[in-house]
Scaffold this motif. Structure first.
Motif, PDB file in Angstrom:
ATOM      1  N   ASP A  70      -7.805  10.537   9.679  1.00  0.00           N
ATOM      2  CA  ASP A  70      -8.264   9.303  10.336  1.00  0.00           C
ATOM      3  C   ASP A  70      -9.445   8.708   9.579  1.00  0.00           C
ATOM      4  O   ASP A  70      -9.639   7.496   9.569  1.00  0.00           O
ATOM      5  N   VAL A  71     -10.244   9.570   8.950  1.00  0.00           N
ATOM      6  CA  VAL A  71     -11.404   9.079   8.197  1.00  0.00           C
ATOM      7  C   VAL A  71     -10.952   8.093   7.120  1.00  0.00           C
ATOM      8  O   VAL A  71     -11.624   7.090   6.856  1.00  0.00           O
ATOM      9  N   GLY A  72      -9.772   8.329   6.561  1.00  0.00           N
ATOM     10  CA  GLY A  72      -9.251   7.416   5.539  1.00  0.00           C
ATOM     11  C   GLY A  72      -8.514   6.235   6.142  1.00  0.00           C
ATOM     12  O   GLY A  72      -8.778   5.086   5.801  1.00  0.00           O
ATOM     13  N   SER A  73      -7.587   6.517   7.077  1.00  0.00           N
ATOM     14  CA  SER A  73      -6.725   5.433   7.571  1.00  0.00           C
ATOM     15  C   SER A  73      -7.520   4.388   8.365  1.00  0.00           C
ATOM     16  O   SER A  73      -7.306   3.187   8.185  1.00  0.00           O
ATOM     17  N   LEU A  74      -8.443   4.839   9.219  1.00  0.00           N
ATOM     18  CA  LEU A  74      -9.216   3.856  10.001  1.00  0.00           C
ATOM     19  C   LEU A  74     -10.106   3.020   9.079  1.00  0.00           C
ATOM     20  O   LEU A  74     -10.255   1.817   9.254  1.00  0.00           O
ATOM     21  N   ALA A  75     -10.702   3.684   8.069  1.00  0.00           N
ATOM     22  CA  ALA A  75     -11.598   2.972   7.142  1.00  0.00           C
ATOM     23  C   ALA A  75     -10.828   1.934   6.324  1.00  0.00           C
ATOM     24  O   ALA A  75     -11.269   0.780   6.196  1.00  0.00           O
ATOM     25  N   LEU A  76      -9.673   2.342   5.796  1.00  0.00           N
ATOM     26  CA  LEU A  76      -8.923   1.414   4.935  1.00  0.00           C
ATOM     27  C   LEU A  76      -8.405   0.212   5.725  1.00  0.00           C
ATOM     28  O   LEU A  76      -8.478  -0.924   5.261  1.00  0.00           O
ATOM     29  N   GLY A  77      -7.906   0.467   6.942  1.00  0.00           N
ATOM     30  CA  GLY A  77      -7.443  -0.637   7.784  1.00  0.00           C
ATOM     31  C   GLY A  77      -8.608  -1.557   8.127  1.00  0.00           C
ATOM     32  O   GLY A  77      -8.487  -2.787   8.070  1.00  0.00           O
ATOM     33  N   GLY A  78      -9.751  -0.963   8.454  1.00  0.00           N
ATOM     34  CA  GLY A  78     -10.942  -1.759   8.781  1.00  0.00           C
ATOM     35  C   GLY A  78     -11.375  -2.598   7.589  1.00  0.00           C
ATOM     36  O   GLY A  78     -11.759  -3.766   7.738  1.00  0.00           O
ATOM     37  N   ALA A  79     -11.285  -2.023   6.398  1.00  0.00           N
ATOM     38  CA  ALA A  79     -11.690  -2.744   5.175  1.00  0.00           C
ATOM     39  C   ALA A  79     -10.796  -3.959   4.945  1.00  0.00           C
ATOM     40  O   ALA A  79     -11.280  -5.080   4.723  1.00  0.00           O
ATOM     41  N   ILE A  80      -9.491  -3.750   5.046  1.00  0.00           N
ATOM     42  CA  ILE A  80      -8.550  -4.858   4.786  1.00  0.00           C
ATOM     43  C   ILE A  80      -8.711  -5.947   5.858  1.00  0.00           C
ATOM     44  O   ILE A  80      -8.721  -7.145   5.546  1.00  0.00           O
ATOM     45  N   GLY A  81      -8.869  -5.527   7.116  1.00  0.00           N
ATOM     46  CA  GLY A  81      -9.046  -6.502   8.195  1.00  0.00           C
ATOM     47  C   GLY A  81     -10.308  -7.330   7.983  1.00  0.00           C
ATOM     48  O   GLY A  81     -10.306  -8.546   8.179  1.00  0.00           O
ATOM     49  N   THR A  82     -11.380  -6.675   7.538  1.00  0.00           N
ATOM     50  CA  THR A  82     -12.645  -7.394   7.336  1.00  0.00           C
ATOM     51  C   THR A  82     -12.530  -8.392   6.180  1.00  0.00           C
ATOM     52  O   THR A  82     -13.029  -9.521   6.274  1.00  0.00           O
ATOM     53  N   VAL A  83     -11.860  -7.981   5.104  1.00  0.00           N
ATOM     54  CA  VAL A  83     -11.671  -8.914   3.984  1.00  0.00           C
ATOM     55  C   VAL A  83     -10.873 -10.128   4.463  1.00  0.00           C
ATOM     56  O   VAL A  83     -11.223 -11.276   4.176  1.00  0.00           O
ATOM     57  N   ALA A  84      -9.813  -9.869   5.252  1.00  0.00           N
ATOM     58  CA  ALA A  84      -8.976 -10.971   5.753  1.00  0.00           C
ATOM     59  C   ALA A  84      -9.825 -11.969   6.540  1.00  0.00           C
ATOM     60  O   ALA A  84      -9.642 -13.183   6.426  1.00  0.00           O
ATOM     61  N   VAL A  85     -10.774 -11.452   7.322  1.00  0.00           N
ATOM     62  CA  VAL A  85     -11.647 -12.313   8.121  1.00  0.00           C
ATOM     63  C   VAL A  85     -12.597 -13.098   7.203  1.00  0.00           C
ATOM     64  O   VAL A  85     -12.734 -14.317   7.318  1.00  0.00           O
ATOM     65  N   ILE A  86     -13.231 -12.386   6.272  1.00  0.00           N
ATOM     66  CA  ILE A  86     -14.238 -13.029   5.414  1.00  0.00           C
ATOM     67  C   ILE A  86     -13.637 -14.156   4.579  1.00  0.00           C
ATOM     68  O   ILE A  86     -14.218 -15.230   4.467  1.00  0.00           O
ATOM     69  N   ILE A  87     -12.456 -13.916   4.011  1.00  0.00           N
ATOM     70  CA  ILE A  87     -11.889 -14.963   3.133  1.00  0.00           C
ATOM     71  C   ILE A  87     -11.035 -15.958   3.919  1.00  0.00           C
ATOM     72  O   ILE A  87     -10.362 -16.810   3.340  1.00  0.00           O
ATOM     73  N   LYS A  88     -11.066 -15.839   5.228  1.00  0.00           N
ATOM     74  CA  LYS A  88     -10.376 -16.761   6.125  1.00  0.00           C
ATOM     75  C   LYS A  88      -8.865 -16.796   5.889  1.00  0.00           C
ATOM     76  O   LYS A  88      -8.246 -17.852   5.842  1.00  0.00           O
ATOM     77  N   GLN A  89      -8.291 -15.619   5.736  1.00  0.00           N
ATOM     78  CA  GLN A  89      -6.830 -15.497   5.683  1.00  0.00           C
ATOM     79  C   GLN A  89      -6.442 -14.462   6.732  1.00  0.00           C
ATOM     80  O   GLN A  89      -5.693 -13.526   6.465  1.00  0.00           O
ATOM     81  N   GLU A  90      -6.957 -14.685   7.953  1.00  0.00           N
ATOM     82  CA  GLU A  90      -6.802 -13.688   9.018  1.00  0.00           C
ATOM     83  C   GLU A  90      -5.360 -13.548   9.469  1.00  0.00           C
ATOM     84  O   GLU A  90      -4.813 -12.435   9.513  1.00  0.00           O
ATOM     85  N   ILE A  91      -4.723 -14.685   9.804  1.00  0.00           N
ATOM     86  CA  ILE A  91      -3.363 -14.601  10.365  1.00  0.00           C
ATOM     87  C   ILE A  91      -2.376 -14.162   9.278  1.00  0.00           C
ATOM     88  O   ILE A  91      -1.381 -13.492   9.555  1.00  0.00           O
TER      89      ILE A  91
END
Ligand code: 57M
Length: 359
Positions: A265-286
Protein backbone atom coordinates in the motif's frame (compact mmCIF):
# COMPACT_ATOMS: atom_id res chain seq x y z
CA UNK A 1 19.18 21.25 -6.50
CA UNK A 2 21.30 20.96 -9.65
CA UNK A 3 19.17 23.74 -11.10
CA UNK A 4 19.99 26.03 -8.19
CA UNK A 5 23.63 24.98 -7.83
CA UNK A 6 24.75 24.80 -11.44
CA UNK A 7 22.53 27.01 -13.58
CA UNK A 8 23.77 30.31 -11.99
CA UNK A 9 27.24 29.56 -13.40
CA UNK A 10 25.98 29.46 -17.00
CA UNK A 11 27.39 32.92 -17.69
CA UNK A 12 30.95 31.66 -17.17
CA UNK A 13 30.46 28.02 -18.24
CA UNK A 14 27.94 28.22 -21.06
CA UNK A 15 27.20 24.48 -21.17
CA UNK A 16 25.47 24.81 -17.78
CA UNK A 17 22.71 26.65 -19.60
CA UNK A 18 21.14 23.23 -20.28
CA UNK A 19 19.99 23.09 -16.66
CA UNK A 20 17.45 25.75 -17.51
CA UNK A 21 15.63 23.46 -19.88
CA UNK A 22 12.78 21.31 -18.63
CA UNK A 23 13.39 18.76 -21.41
CA UNK A 24 17.03 18.23 -20.37
CA UNK A 25 16.20 17.97 -16.68
CA UNK A 26 13.28 15.60 -17.41
CA UNK A 27 15.54 13.15 -19.26
CA UNK A 28 18.20 13.06 -16.55
CA UNK A 29 15.67 13.07 -13.71
CA UNK A 30 13.92 10.07 -15.28
CA UNK A 31 17.24 8.22 -15.60
CA UNK A 32 18.21 9.12 -12.02
CA UNK A 33 14.93 7.73 -10.67
CA UNK A 34 15.32 4.60 -12.77
CA UNK A 35 18.89 3.90 -11.66
CA UNK A 36 18.11 4.50 -7.97
CA UNK A 37 15.43 1.79 -8.09
CA UNK A 38 17.52 -0.45 -10.34
CA UNK A 39 20.67 -0.37 -8.19
CA UNK A 40 19.03 -0.28 -4.76
CA UNK A 41 16.39 -2.88 -5.69
CA UNK A 42 18.42 -6.03 -4.84
CA UNK A 43 19.53 -4.53 -1.51
CA UNK A 44 15.95 -3.53 -0.59
CA UNK A 45 14.63 -7.00 -1.53
CA UNK A 46 17.33 -8.60 0.64
CA UNK A 47 16.61 -6.31 3.59
CA UNK A 48 12.83 -6.83 3.39
CA UNK A 49 13.37 -10.61 3.22
CA UNK A 50 15.70 -10.49 6.23
CA UNK A 51 13.09 -8.51 8.14
CA UNK A 52 10.56 -11.14 7.01
CA UNK A 53 8.25 -8.56 5.49
CA UNK A 54 6.69 -11.17 3.22
CA UNK A 55 3.23 -11.07 1.68
CA UNK A 56 0.47 -13.08 3.34
CA UNK A 57 -1.80 -14.57 0.64
CA UNK A 58 -5.55 -14.71 1.19
CA UNK A 59 -6.99 -18.20 1.09
CA UNK A 60 -10.14 -17.17 -0.79
CA UNK A 61 -8.14 -15.82 -3.74
CA UNK A 62 -7.05 -17.54 -6.96
CA UNK A 63 -5.02 -20.66 -6.11
CA UNK A 64 -2.26 -19.58 -8.50
CA UNK A 65 -1.37 -16.91 -5.93
CA UNK A 66 -0.52 -19.33 -3.12
CA UNK A 67 3.00 -19.75 -4.48
CA UNK A 68 3.57 -16.01 -4.00
CA UNK A 69 3.42 -16.32 -0.20
CA UNK A 70 6.43 -14.67 1.42
CA UNK A 71 7.32 -12.42 -1.53
CA UNK A 72 8.82 -9.27 0.05
CA UNK A 73 6.34 -6.40 0.05
CA UNK A 74 6.49 -2.67 0.91
CA UNK A 75 8.74 -2.07 -2.10
CA UNK A 76 6.94 1.27 -2.40
CA UNK A 77 9.48 2.59 0.10
CA UNK A 78 12.09 2.27 -2.63
CA UNK A 79 9.83 3.98 -5.18
CA UNK A 80 9.14 6.92 -2.82
CA UNK A 81 12.83 7.23 -1.96
CA UNK A 82 13.75 7.30 -5.64
CA UNK A 83 11.02 9.87 -6.45
CA UNK A 84 12.02 12.11 -3.52
CA UNK A 85 15.77 12.11 -4.22
CA UNK A 86 15.30 12.67 -7.96
CA UNK A 87 12.79 15.47 -7.38
CA UNK A 88 15.11 17.22 -4.93
CA UNK A 89 18.02 16.87 -7.37
CA UNK A 90 16.40 17.95 -10.63
CA UNK A 91 13.41 20.24 -10.10
CA UNK A 92 13.17 23.92 -9.32
CA UNK A 93 12.68 23.87 -5.55
CA UNK A 94 11.23 27.38 -5.47
CA UNK A 95 8.22 26.02 -7.36
CA UNK A 96 5.20 25.51 -5.08
CA UNK A 97 3.66 22.78 -7.21
CA UNK A 98 6.80 20.66 -6.81
CA UNK A 99 6.46 20.71 -3.02
CA UNK A 100 2.71 20.10 -3.12
CA UNK A 101 3.00 17.03 -5.33
CA UNK A 102 6.05 15.65 -3.52
CA UNK A 103 4.55 16.05 -0.04
CA UNK A 104 1.22 14.58 -1.17
CA UNK A 105 3.04 11.56 -2.60
CA UNK A 106 4.99 11.06 0.63
CA UNK A 107 1.82 11.65 2.69
CA UNK A 108 -0.18 8.98 0.83
CA UNK A 109 2.86 6.72 1.07
CA UNK A 110 2.87 7.27 4.84
CA UNK A 111 -0.79 6.20 5.12
CA UNK A 112 0.01 3.08 3.09
CA UNK A 113 3.14 2.50 5.16
CA UNK A 114 1.18 2.51 8.44
CA UNK A 115 -1.34 0.08 6.95
CA UNK A 116 1.42 -2.23 5.67
CA UNK A 117 3.38 -1.90 8.92
CA UNK A 118 0.39 -2.92 11.01
CA UNK A 119 -0.37 -5.86 8.69
CA UNK A 120 3.11 -7.10 7.84
CA UNK A 121 5.12 -6.34 10.97
CA UNK A 122 2.55 -6.10 13.76
CA UNK A 123 0.56 -8.95 12.10
CA UNK A 124 -2.68 -7.07 12.69
CA UNK A 125 -4.85 -8.57 9.92
CA UNK A 126 -7.08 -5.50 9.34
CA UNK A 127 -4.17 -3.04 9.19
CA UNK A 128 -5.30 0.54 9.57
CA UNK A 129 -8.92 -0.44 8.87
CA UNK A 130 -10.86 0.64 5.79
CA UNK A 131 -12.62 3.59 7.47
CA UNK A 132 -9.56 5.13 9.14
CA UNK A 133 -7.51 4.68 5.98
CA UNK A 134 -10.19 6.45 3.97
CA UNK A 135 -10.48 9.29 6.53
CA UNK A 136 -6.73 9.95 6.46
CA UNK A 137 -6.76 9.91 2.66
CA UNK A 138 -9.63 12.43 2.52
CA UNK A 139 -7.98 14.76 5.05
CA UNK A 140 -4.68 14.70 3.20
CA UNK A 141 -6.33 15.21 -0.18
CA UNK A 142 -8.37 18.15 1.17
CA UNK A 143 -5.12 19.70 2.38
CA UNK A 144 -3.58 19.20 -1.07
CA UNK A 145 -6.70 20.67 -2.71
CA UNK A 146 -6.50 23.71 -0.42
CA UNK A 147 -2.80 24.26 -1.13
CA UNK A 148 -3.37 24.09 -4.88
CA UNK A 149 -6.40 26.42 -4.56
CA UNK A 150 -4.22 28.94 -2.72
CA UNK A 151 -1.57 29.06 -5.46
CA UNK A 152 -1.60 32.48 -7.14
CA UNK A 153 -3.51 32.51 -10.45
CA UNK A 154 -4.67 28.89 -10.09
CA UNK A 155 -7.93 28.56 -11.98
CA UNK A 156 -10.85 26.77 -10.35
CA UNK A 157 -12.34 25.94 -13.74
CA UNK A 158 -12.52 22.28 -14.69
CA UNK A 159 -11.32 21.15 -18.11
CA UNK A 160 -13.78 18.90 -19.92
CA UNK A 161 -12.00 16.69 -22.50
CA UNK A 162 -13.15 17.11 -26.12
CA UNK A 163 -15.17 20.27 -25.27
CA UNK A 164 -13.02 23.38 -25.29
CA UNK A 165 -15.93 25.72 -24.60
CA UNK A 166 -17.20 23.91 -21.52
CA UNK A 167 -15.18 24.56 -18.36
CA UNK A 168 -17.39 25.00 -15.28
CA UNK A 169 -15.99 27.13 -12.47
CA UNK A 170 -16.26 25.40 -9.11
CA UNK A 171 -14.83 28.31 -7.05
CA UNK A 172 -13.97 27.01 -3.53
CA UNK A 173 -15.83 23.77 -4.36
CA UNK A 174 -12.74 22.97 -6.43
CA UNK A 175 -10.99 21.92 -3.20
CA UNK A 176 -13.50 19.06 -2.75
CA UNK A 177 -13.36 18.15 -6.42
CA UNK A 178 -9.54 18.00 -6.29
CA UNK A 179 -9.69 15.86 -3.14
CA UNK A 180 -12.12 13.46 -4.84
CA UNK A 181 -9.81 13.09 -7.87
CA UNK A 182 -6.76 12.43 -5.69
CA UNK A 183 -8.45 9.93 -3.32
CA UNK A 184 -10.10 8.10 -6.24
CA UNK A 185 -6.79 7.82 -8.10
CA UNK A 186 -4.98 6.56 -5.03
CA UNK A 187 -7.53 3.84 -4.29
CA UNK A 188 -7.92 2.83 -7.93
CA UNK A 189 -4.19 2.11 -8.25
CA UNK A 190 -4.36 0.18 -4.97
CA UNK A 191 -7.19 -2.04 -6.25
CA UNK A 192 -5.34 -2.72 -9.49
CA UNK A 193 -2.19 -3.83 -7.68
CA UNK A 194 -3.04 -7.53 -7.61
CA UNK A 195 -0.83 -9.15 -10.28
CA UNK A 196 2.89 -8.81 -10.98
CA UNK A 197 3.54 -5.50 -12.70
CA UNK A 198 -0.18 -4.93 -13.26
CA UNK A 199 -0.32 -1.59 -11.45
CA UNK A 200 3.16 -0.24 -12.11
CA UNK A 201 2.87 -0.73 -15.92
CA UNK A 202 -0.20 1.53 -16.30
CA UNK A 203 1.28 3.95 -13.71
CA UNK A 204 4.30 4.35 -16.02
CA UNK A 205 1.96 4.86 -19.00
CA UNK A 206 -0.14 7.44 -17.10
CA UNK A 207 2.96 9.28 -15.86
CA UNK A 208 4.44 9.39 -19.37
CA UNK A 209 1.13 10.70 -20.75
CA UNK A 210 0.86 13.41 -18.10
CA UNK A 211 4.52 14.24 -18.76
CA UNK A 212 3.45 15.32 -22.24
CA UNK A 213 0.38 17.18 -20.95
CA UNK A 214 2.44 18.94 -18.26
CA UNK A 215 4.89 20.20 -20.84
CA UNK A 216 2.03 21.56 -22.93
CA UNK A 217 0.18 23.08 -19.94
CA UNK A 218 3.33 24.79 -18.67
CA UNK A 219 4.40 26.23 -22.04
CA UNK A 220 2.46 29.38 -22.83
CA UNK A 221 2.91 29.25 -26.61
CA UNK A 222 2.18 25.53 -27.06
CA UNK A 223 -0.78 25.69 -24.67
CA UNK A 224 -2.14 28.65 -26.60
CA UNK A 225 -1.62 26.92 -29.94
CA UNK A 226 -3.36 23.73 -28.77
CA UNK A 227 -5.98 25.73 -26.84
CA UNK A 228 -5.15 23.93 -23.61
CA UNK A 229 -5.42 25.62 -20.20
CA UNK A 230 -2.09 27.30 -19.55
CA UNK A 231 -1.01 26.82 -15.93
CA UNK A 232 1.90 29.12 -15.07
CA UNK A 233 4.83 27.30 -13.42
CA UNK A 234 3.34 23.85 -14.01
CA UNK A 235 6.13 22.91 -16.46
CA UNK A 236 8.10 21.42 -13.57
CA UNK A 237 5.42 18.69 -13.40
CA UNK A 238 6.95 17.36 -16.64
CA UNK A 239 10.07 16.50 -14.65
CA UNK A 240 8.06 15.02 -11.79
CA UNK A 241 6.07 12.81 -14.18
CA UNK A 242 9.31 11.66 -15.81
CA UNK A 243 10.60 10.79 -12.35
CA UNK A 244 7.50 8.72 -11.53
CA UNK A 245 7.85 6.89 -14.86
CA UNK A 246 11.59 6.33 -14.27
CA UNK A 247 11.12 5.05 -10.72
CA UNK A 248 8.29 2.85 -12.03
CA UNK A 249 10.51 1.34 -14.71
CA UNK A 250 13.23 0.65 -12.15
CA UNK A 251 10.70 -1.02 -9.86
CA UNK A 252 9.14 -3.00 -12.72
CA UNK A 253 12.55 -4.61 -13.28
CA UNK A 254 11.95 -6.53 -10.04
CA UNK A 255 8.14 -6.56 -9.99
CA UNK A 256 7.90 -8.14 -13.47
CA UNK A 257 6.44 -11.66 -13.50
CA UNK A 258 7.46 -13.64 -11.50
CA UNK A 259 7.78 -10.76 -9.03
CA UNK A 260 10.68 -10.60 -6.57
CA UNK A 261 8.93 -7.78 -4.68
CA UNK A 262 5.47 -6.16 -4.33
CA UNK A 263 5.02 -2.42 -3.78
CA UNK A 264 2.51 -2.71 -0.91
CA UNK A 265 0.00 0.00 0.00
CA UNK A 266 2.95 2.31 0.66
CA UNK A 267 3.62 2.21 -3.09
CA UNK A 268 0.14 1.96 -4.60
CA UNK A 269 -1.47 4.72 -2.50
CA UNK A 270 1.51 7.05 -3.08
CA UNK A 271 1.63 6.51 -6.84
CA UNK A 272 -2.12 6.98 -7.27
CA UNK A 273 -1.97 10.10 -5.10
CA UNK A 274 0.92 11.45 -7.18
CA UNK A 275 -0.85 10.96 -10.51
CA UNK A 276 -4.11 12.42 -9.16
CA UNK A 277 -2.30 15.50 -7.85
CA UNK A 278 -0.52 16.09 -11.16
CA UNK A 279 -3.88 15.79 -12.96
CA UNK A 280 -5.28 18.49 -10.66
CA UNK A 281 -2.27 20.83 -10.94
CA UNK A 282 -2.10 20.79 -14.74
CA UNK A 283 -5.89 21.04 -14.97
CA UNK A 284 -6.46 17.76 -16.78
CA UNK A 285 -8.52 16.29 -13.95
CA UNK A 286 -11.38 14.65 -15.85
CA UNK A 287 -8.97 13.37 -18.49
CA UNK A 288 -7.61 11.08 -15.77
CA UNK A 289 -10.64 8.86 -16.43
CA UNK A 290 -9.07 8.08 -19.83
CA UNK A 291 -5.35 8.41 -18.96
CA UNK A 292 -5.87 6.03 -16.05
CA UNK A 293 -8.77 4.23 -17.73
CA UNK A 294 -7.50 0.81 -16.73
CA UNK A 295 -7.65 1.80 -13.06
CA UNK A 296 -11.20 3.06 -13.64
CA UNK A 297 -12.24 -0.24 -15.26
CA UNK A 298 -10.79 -2.22 -12.34
CA UNK A 299 -12.54 0.03 -9.81
CA UNK A 300 -15.88 -0.16 -11.62
CA UNK A 301 -15.61 -3.96 -11.67
CA UNK A 302 -15.34 -3.88 -7.87
CA UNK A 303 -18.22 -1.40 -7.46
CA UNK A 304 -20.54 -3.46 -9.71
CA UNK A 305 -19.46 -6.77 -8.19
CA UNK A 306 -19.90 -5.64 -4.58
CA UNK A 307 -23.18 -3.83 -5.36
CA UNK A 308 -24.63 -6.83 -7.20
CA UNK A 309 -23.29 -9.21 -4.53
CA UNK A 310 -25.10 -7.29 -1.78
CA UNK A 311 -28.33 -6.75 -3.73
CA UNK A 312 -28.69 -10.38 -4.74
CA UNK A 313 -27.45 -12.03 -1.54
CA UNK A 314 -24.24 -13.44 -2.90
CA UNK A 315 -24.61 -13.65 -6.68
CA UNK A 316 -21.74 -12.34 -8.78
CA UNK A 317 -21.27 -10.59 -12.14
CA UNK A 318 -17.60 -11.58 -12.42
CA UNK A 319 -15.99 -14.77 -11.21
CA UNK A 320 -14.06 -12.49 -8.84
CA UNK A 321 -13.39 -8.77 -8.58
CA UNK A 322 -11.23 -6.78 -9.32
CA UNK A 323 -11.45 -7.72 -12.99
CA UNK A 324 -7.94 -9.22 -13.26
CA UNK A 325 -9.03 -12.06 -10.94
CA UNK A 326 -11.97 -12.78 -13.25
CA UNK A 327 -9.66 -13.46 -16.19
CA UNK A 328 -7.27 -15.47 -14.03
CA UNK A 329 -10.13 -17.69 -12.93
CA UNK A 330 -11.24 -18.04 -16.56
CA UNK A 331 -7.89 -19.70 -17.17
CA UNK A 332 -5.79 -16.91 -18.68
CA UNK A 333 -2.19 -17.18 -17.52
CA UNK A 334 -1.00 -14.35 -15.26
CA UNK A 335 1.43 -12.82 -17.81
CA UNK A 336 -1.34 -12.83 -20.43
CA UNK A 337 -3.72 -10.87 -18.17
CA UNK A 338 -0.92 -8.44 -17.27
CA UNK A 339 0.29 -7.75 -20.80
CA UNK A 340 -3.25 -7.46 -22.19
CA UNK A 341 -4.16 -4.97 -19.44
CA UNK A 342 -1.00 -2.99 -20.27
CA UNK A 343 -2.07 -2.93 -23.92
CA UNK A 344 -5.44 -1.50 -22.89
CA UNK A 345 -3.68 1.12 -20.73
CA UNK A 346 -1.47 2.19 -23.66
CA UNK A 347 -4.44 2.36 -26.05
CA UNK A 348 -6.34 4.53 -23.55
CA UNK A 349 -3.32 6.80 -23.13
CA UNK A 350 -3.21 7.29 -26.90
CA UNK A 351 -6.92 8.13 -26.92
CA UNK A 352 -6.31 10.68 -24.16
CA UNK A 353 -3.55 12.28 -26.25
CA UNK A 354 -5.99 12.69 -29.12
CA UNK A 355 -7.82 15.27 -26.97
CA UNK A 356 -4.92 17.62 -27.66
CA UNK A 357 -6.29 17.94 -31.19
CA UNK A 358 -9.88 16.71 -30.99
CA UNK A 359 -11.78 19.45 -29.24
C1 57M B 1 -5.37 -4.68 -2.36
N1 57M B 1 -4.02 -6.44 -2.73
C2 57M B 1 -3.75 -7.65 -3.29
C3 57M B 1 0.60 -6.36 -2.31
C4 57M B 1 0.31 -5.16 -3.11
C5 57M B 1 -13.45 -4.43 -1.98
C6 57M B 1 -12.45 -5.42 -2.48
C7 57M B 1 -12.64 -5.76 -3.90
C8 57M B 1 -11.01 -4.90 -2.17
C9 57M B 1 -9.91 -5.74 -2.74
C10 57M B 1 -8.64 -5.25 -2.13
O1 57M B 1 -8.40 -5.40 -0.95
N2 57M B 1 -7.79 -4.65 -2.96
C11 57M B 1 -6.62 -3.89 -2.58
C12 57M B 1 -5.13 -5.73 -3.30
C13 57M B 1 -2.47 -8.30 -2.69
O2 57M B 1 -1.34 -7.47 -2.92
C14 57M B 1 -0.80 -6.74 -1.85
O3 57M B 1 -1.47 -5.51 -1.68
C15 57M B 1 -0.66 -4.48 -2.21
C16 57M B 1 -1.48 -3.42 -2.90
N3 57M B 1 -2.33 -2.82 -1.96
O4 57M B 1 1.46 -4.41 -3.39
O5 57M B 1 1.41 -6.06 -1.23
C17 57M B 1 -2.23 -9.60 -3.46
O6 57M B 1 -2.17 -9.33 -4.85
C18 57M B 1 -1.20 -10.17 -5.47
N4 57M B 1 -0.13 -9.34 -6.10
C19 57M B 1 0.64 -9.92 -7.06
N5 57M B 1 1.62 -9.16 -7.64
C20 57M B 1 1.86 -7.86 -7.30
O7 57M B 1 2.77 -7.22 -7.89
O8 57M B 1 0.44 -11.06 -7.40
C21 57M B 1 0.07 -8.05 -5.71
C22 57M B 1 1.06 -7.29 -6.30
C23 57M B 1 -0.94 -10.28 -3.13
C24 57M B 1 -0.65 -11.07 -4.37
O9 57M B 1 -1.39 -12.25 -4.37
O10 57M B 1 -1.11 -11.05 -1.98
C25 57M B 1 -4.96 -8.55 -3.10
O11 57M B 1 -5.54 -8.92 -4.13
O12 57M B 1 -5.26 -8.85 -1.95
N6 57M B 1 -10.13 -7.11 -2.51
C26 57M B 1 -9.74 -8.04 -3.34
O13 57M B 1 -9.03 -7.77 -4.28
C27 57M B 1 -10.31 -9.40 -3.11
N7 57M B 1 -11.54 -9.47 -3.86
C28 57M B 1 -12.73 -9.87 -3.36
O14 57M B 1 -12.83 -10.17 -2.19
N8 57M B 1 -13.78 -9.91 -4.25
C29 57M B 1 -15.10 -10.36 -3.95
C30 57M B 1 -16.07 -9.14 -3.91
C31 57M B 1 -17.48 -9.59 -3.68
C32 57M B 1 -15.61 -8.13 -2.91
C33 57M B 1 -15.55 -11.25 -5.09
O15 57M B 1 -15.33 -10.89 -6.25
O16 57M B 1 -16.08 -12.31 -4.80
C34 57M B 1 -9.44 -10.50 -3.64
N9 57M B 1 -8.10 -10.45 -3.21
C35 57M B 1 -7.42 -11.56 -2.90
N10 57M B 1 -7.98 -12.69 -2.80
N11 57M B 1 -6.10 -11.54 -2.63
C36 57M B 1 -10.12 -11.81 -3.30
C37 57M B 1 -9.30 -12.90 -2.96
Amino acid sequence: MFYHLLYPFHTTISVLNVFRYITFRTIFATLTAFFICFFLGPWVIRKLSEMQIGQHIREDGPKAHFKKAGTPTMGGILIIFSISVSTLLWTDLTNRYVWIVLLTTIGFGAIGFIDDYLMQIKKCSKGLGVKSKFCFQILLALLTGTLVYMCPDFSTQVTVPFFKNISPDLYWGYIFFAAFVIVAASNAVNLTDGLDGLAIGPVIVAAATYMLFSYVAGHYKIADYLQINYVANSGEMTIFCGIVAGAGLGFLWFNAYPAQIFMGDVGSLALGGAIGTVAVIIKQEILLVIVGGLFVIETLSVIFQVGFFKMTNGRRIFRMAPLHHHFELKGWSEPKVIVRFWIIAIALALISMSTLKLR
